[in-house]
Design a protein around this motif. Structure first.
Motif, PDB file in Angstrom:
ATOM      1  N   SER A 142     -27.233 -32.471 -94.731  1.00  0.00           N
ATOM      2  CA  SER A 142     -28.177 -31.355 -94.592  1.00  0.00           C
ATOM      3  C   SER A 142     -29.266 -31.610 -93.550  1.00  0.00           C
ATOM      4  O   SER A 142     -29.821 -30.664 -93.011  1.00  0.00           O
ATOM      5  CB  SER A 142     -28.816 -31.039 -95.948  1.00  0.00           C
ATOM      6  N   ALA A 143     -29.545 -32.880 -93.243  1.00  0.00           N
ATOM      7  CA  ALA A 143     -30.605 -33.179 -92.277  1.00  0.00           C
ATOM      8  C   ALA A 143     -30.094 -33.178 -90.838  1.00  0.00           C
ATOM      9  O   ALA A 143     -30.869 -33.317 -89.896  1.00  0.00           O
ATOM     10  CB  ALA A 143     -31.247 -34.528 -92.596  1.00  0.00           C
ATOM     11  N   LEU A 144     -28.771 -33.029 -90.659  1.00  0.00           N
ATOM     12  CA  LEU A 144     -28.197 -33.061 -89.312  1.00  0.00           C
ATOM     13  C   LEU A 144     -27.766 -31.664 -88.869  1.00  0.00           C
ATOM     14  O   LEU A 144     -27.329 -30.864 -89.690  1.00  0.00           O
ATOM     15  CB  LEU A 144     -26.977 -33.992 -89.268  1.00  0.00           C
ATOM     16  N   THR A 145     -27.891 -31.389 -87.568  1.00  0.00           N
ATOM     17  CA  THR A 145     -27.434 -30.103 -87.035  1.00  0.00           C
ATOM     18  C   THR A 145     -25.910 -30.027 -87.092  1.00  0.00           C
ATOM     19  O   THR A 145     -25.224 -31.034 -87.325  1.00  0.00           O
ATOM     20  CB  THR A 145     -27.854 -29.934 -85.562  1.00  0.00           C
ATOM     21  N   ALA A 146     -25.401 -28.818 -86.832  1.00  0.00           N
ATOM     22  CA  ALA A 146     -23.953 -28.609 -86.800  1.00  0.00           C
ATOM     23  C   ALA A 146     -23.301 -29.605 -85.844  1.00  0.00           C
ATOM     24  O   ALA A 146     -22.336 -30.296 -86.198  1.00  0.00           O
ATOM     25  CB  ALA A 146     -23.645 -27.180 -86.370  1.00  0.00           C
ATOM     26  N   GLU A 147     -23.855 -29.701 -84.647  1.00  0.00           N
ATOM     27  CA  GLU A 147     -23.264 -30.590 -83.643  1.00  0.00           C
ATOM     28  C   GLU A 147     -23.325 -32.052 -84.073  1.00  0.00           C
ATOM     29  O   GLU A 147     -22.367 -32.804 -83.881  1.00  0.00           O
ATOM     30  CB  GLU A 147     -23.990 -30.395 -82.306  1.00  0.00           C
ATOM     31  N   GLU A 148     -24.429 -32.435 -84.673  1.00  0.00           N
ATOM     32  CA  GLU A 148     -24.543 -33.838 -85.144  1.00  0.00           C
ATOM     33  C   GLU A 148     -23.575 -34.129 -86.279  1.00  0.00           C
ATOM     34  O   GLU A 148     -22.998 -35.222 -86.352  1.00  0.00           O
ATOM     35  CB  GLU A 148     -25.987 -34.121 -85.577  1.00  0.00           C
ATOM     36  N   GLU A 167     -22.656 -21.194 -80.479  1.00  0.00           N
ATOM     37  CA  GLU A 167     -24.044 -20.692 -80.504  1.00  0.00           C
ATOM     38  C   GLU A 167     -24.866 -21.290 -81.643  1.00  0.00           C
ATOM     39  O   GLU A 167     -26.077 -21.151 -81.666  1.00  0.00           O
ATOM     40  CB  GLU A 167     -24.065 -19.167 -80.652  1.00  0.00           C
ATOM     41  N   ARG A 168     -24.188 -21.919 -82.588  1.00  0.00           N
ATOM     42  CA  ARG A 168     -24.902 -22.456 -83.750  1.00  0.00           C
ATOM     43  C   ARG A 168     -25.032 -23.975 -83.709  1.00  0.00           C
ATOM     44  O   ARG A 168     -25.387 -24.589 -84.711  1.00  0.00           O
ATOM     45  CB  ARG A 168     -24.183 -22.064 -85.038  1.00  0.00           C
ATOM     46  N   ALA A 169     -24.749 -24.576 -82.560  1.00  0.00           N
ATOM     47  CA  ALA A 169     -24.678 -26.043 -82.463  1.00  0.00           C
ATOM     48  C   ALA A 169     -25.949 -26.729 -82.970  1.00  0.00           C
ATOM     49  O   ALA A 169     -25.893 -27.787 -83.587  1.00  0.00           O
ATOM     50  CB  ALA A 169     -24.396 -26.458 -81.025  1.00  0.00           C
ATOM     51  N   LYS A 170     -27.105 -26.115 -82.723  1.00  0.00           N
ATOM     52  CA  LYS A 170     -28.374 -26.773 -83.065  1.00  0.00           C
ATOM     53  C   LYS A 170     -28.903 -26.350 -84.427  1.00  0.00           C
ATOM     54  O   LYS A 170     -30.027 -26.667 -84.795  1.00  0.00           O
ATOM     55  CB  LYS A 170     -29.435 -26.472 -81.991  1.00  0.00           C
ATOM     56  N   LEU A 220     -29.126 -26.167 -88.586  1.00  0.00           N
ATOM     57  CA  LEU A 220     -28.890 -27.005 -89.756  1.00  0.00           C
ATOM     58  C   LEU A 220     -27.928 -26.279 -90.700  1.00  0.00           C
ATOM     59  O   LEU A 220     -27.842 -25.048 -90.670  1.00  0.00           O
ATOM     60  CB  LEU A 220     -30.208 -27.273 -90.487  1.00  0.00           C
ATOM     61  N   PRO A 221     -27.222 -27.016 -91.547  1.00  0.00           N
ATOM     62  CA  PRO A 221     -26.320 -26.366 -92.501  1.00  0.00           C
ATOM     63  C   PRO A 221     -26.993 -25.244 -93.300  1.00  0.00           C
ATOM     64  O   PRO A 221     -26.395 -24.199 -93.538  1.00  0.00           O
ATOM     65  CB  PRO A 221     -25.892 -27.526 -93.409  1.00  0.00           C
ATOM     66  N   SER A 222     -28.257 -25.462 -93.693  1.00  0.00           N
ATOM     67  CA  SER A 222     -28.960 -24.448 -94.504  1.00  0.00           C
ATOM     68  C   SER A 222     -29.180 -23.149 -93.734  1.00  0.00           C
ATOM     69  O   SER A 222     -29.477 -22.118 -94.331  1.00  0.00           O
ATOM     70  CB  SER A 222     -30.304 -25.003 -94.972  1.00  0.00           C
ATOM     71  N   GLU A 223     -29.039 -23.206 -92.408  1.00  0.00           N
ATOM     72  CA  GLU A 223     -29.211 -21.999 -91.593  1.00  0.00           C
ATOM     73  C   GLU A 223     -27.875 -21.331 -91.269  1.00  0.00           C
ATOM     74  O   GLU A 223     -27.823 -20.420 -90.450  1.00  0.00           O
ATOM     75  CB  GLU A 223     -29.935 -22.373 -90.290  1.00  0.00           C
ATOM     76  N   GLN A 278     -18.154 -24.195 -93.315  1.00  0.00           N
ATOM     77  CA  GLN A 278     -16.794 -24.723 -93.419  1.00  0.00           C
ATOM     78  C   GLN A 278     -16.186 -24.918 -92.026  1.00  0.00           C
ATOM     79  O   GLN A 278     -15.411 -25.859 -91.811  1.00  0.00           O
ATOM     80  CB  GLN A 278     -15.926 -23.805 -94.297  1.00  0.00           C
ATOM     81  N   ARG A 279     -16.545 -24.097 -91.070  1.00  0.00           N
ATOM     82  CA  ARG A 279     -16.081 -24.308 -89.698  1.00  0.00           C
ATOM     83  C   ARG A 279     -16.599 -25.638 -89.138  1.00  0.00           C
ATOM     84  O   ARG A 279     -15.876 -26.367 -88.461  1.00  0.00           O
ATOM     85  CB  ARG A 279     -16.557 -23.175 -88.782  1.00  0.00           C
ATOM     86  N   VAL A 280     -17.872 -25.914 -89.416  1.00  0.00           N
ATOM     87  CA  VAL A 280     -18.444 -27.191 -88.974  1.00  0.00           C
ATOM     88  C   VAL A 280     -17.670 -28.343 -89.617  1.00  0.00           C
ATOM     89  O   VAL A 280     -17.308 -29.326 -88.961  1.00  0.00           O
ATOM     90  CB  VAL A 280     -19.945 -27.288 -89.353  1.00  0.00           C
ATOM     91  N   ALA A 281     -17.387 -28.201 -90.917  1.00  0.00           N
ATOM     92  CA  ALA A 281     -16.675 -29.262 -91.631  1.00  0.00           C
ATOM     93  C   ALA A 281     -15.268 -29.468 -91.059  1.00  0.00           C
ATOM     94  O   ALA A 281     -14.786 -30.601 -90.960  1.00  0.00           O
ATOM     95  CB  ALA A 281     -16.603 -28.925 -93.123  1.00  0.00           C
TER      96      ALA A 281
END
Ligand code: ADP
Ligand code: ADP
Length: 234
Positions: A99-105, A136-139, A141-144, A151-154
């Motif tokens: 949760s503390a990391l961005t999508a890209e991280e 467009e959502r790379a930066k 956080l999961p909560s956003e 699930q796409r990030v995962a």
């Protein structure tokens, strides 16, 4: 072509009097670029199969073969952690993002842990986020992100080290039907564009219609198998 095969895969939990045979001499061969759906009633061994194939649990007995390699005893420590890291990608029902990391991280994390160069990490994480439609959502956080976006990030994270096999445990179990369809379409895209082999555990017959093959478990055994043509024809 076979990407991964197991035979006599067996898992017995517990000792003597209260032994449970969770998986009973299962043979399974996965071809490159196929989507296999695993179905069966609760307690039939689906989760156990996933845990063994994923290297999260050692089997009681069983052999494994990768691509055109030789049959060998299923991995144990220390090889099993290499297998888990190099050969397998995992997708869960509840996404399991940090949760503390961005999508890209989050996507880059497996490469960061593997000590890859910063340039390679950034390039590949961006590529995969694009592939799953989340540039467009790379930066963020999961909560956003919505459930489907998480699930796409995962899925991007699970694919970043190019695993031979992607394992998914009820990957749409926490999503509404519209979003589930988007995620299933994404799995199909990964199969078609990357030749990705994917094994999905599901109890949802709608999800199963996305399989090239459905295998049915009961009491730890693979008791039936259907091809896509048969399922759609019903
Ligand atoms: P499914 O995912 O199809 O519901 P599981 O693989 O979770 O089935 O379980 C298969 C059988 O093994 C069940 O009888 C279950 O209770 C048992 N089992 C699963 N994990 C364990 C464990 N860690 N310890 C003891 N028994 C287990
Ligand atoms: P699912 O909902 O995916 O079928 P289960 O509820 O059967 O999963 O099991 C969830 C987890 O709990 C499994 O991964 C397994 O390791 C563990 N588990 C299941 N049955 C038992 C059991 N009888 N004893 C101990 N652990 C169990």
């Amino acid at each position: 072509k076979t990407v991964l095969a197991v035979k006599n895969l067996t898992k017995i939990y517990g000792q003597e009097a209260n032994q449970v045979v969770a998986l009973d001499h299962v043979d399974l061969e996965l071809a490159t670029g196929e989507i296999v759906m695993v179905m069966g009633p609760s307690g039939s061994g689906k989760t156990t199969l996933l845990q063994l194939l994923g290297g999260l649990e050692p089997p009681t007995e069983g052999e494994i073969k990768l691509r055109d390699g030789e049959w060998q005893q299923f991995y144990r420590e220390p090889q099993i952690s290499h297998y888990r890291r190099d050969t397998i990608g995992f997708v869960f029902q509840f996404f399991n993002l940090i949760s503390a990391l961005t999508a890209e991280e989050n996507v880059a994390l497996p490469l960061i842990l593997a000590g890859e160069s910063k340039k390679k990490i950034t390039t590949e994480a961006k590529e995969l986020l694009q592939l799953v439609g989340l540039s467009e959502r790379a930066k963020h956080l999961p909560s956003e992100l919505s459930g489907g976006q998480q699930q796409r990030v995962a899925i991007a994270r699970a694919l970043i080290h190019k695993p031979a096999l992607l394992l998914a445990d009820e990957p749409t179990g926490n999503l509404d039907s519209r979003t589930s369809k988007d995620i299933l379409d994404l799995f199909v895209k990964m199969r078609d564009q990357l030749g990705q082999t994917i094994l999905i555990v599901t109890h949802d017959p709608y999800v199963a219609t996305y399989g090239d093959r459905v295998v049915l478990f009961r009491d730890g055994r693979m008791v039936d198998e259907y091809r896509a043509e048969q399922i759609v024809g019903q």
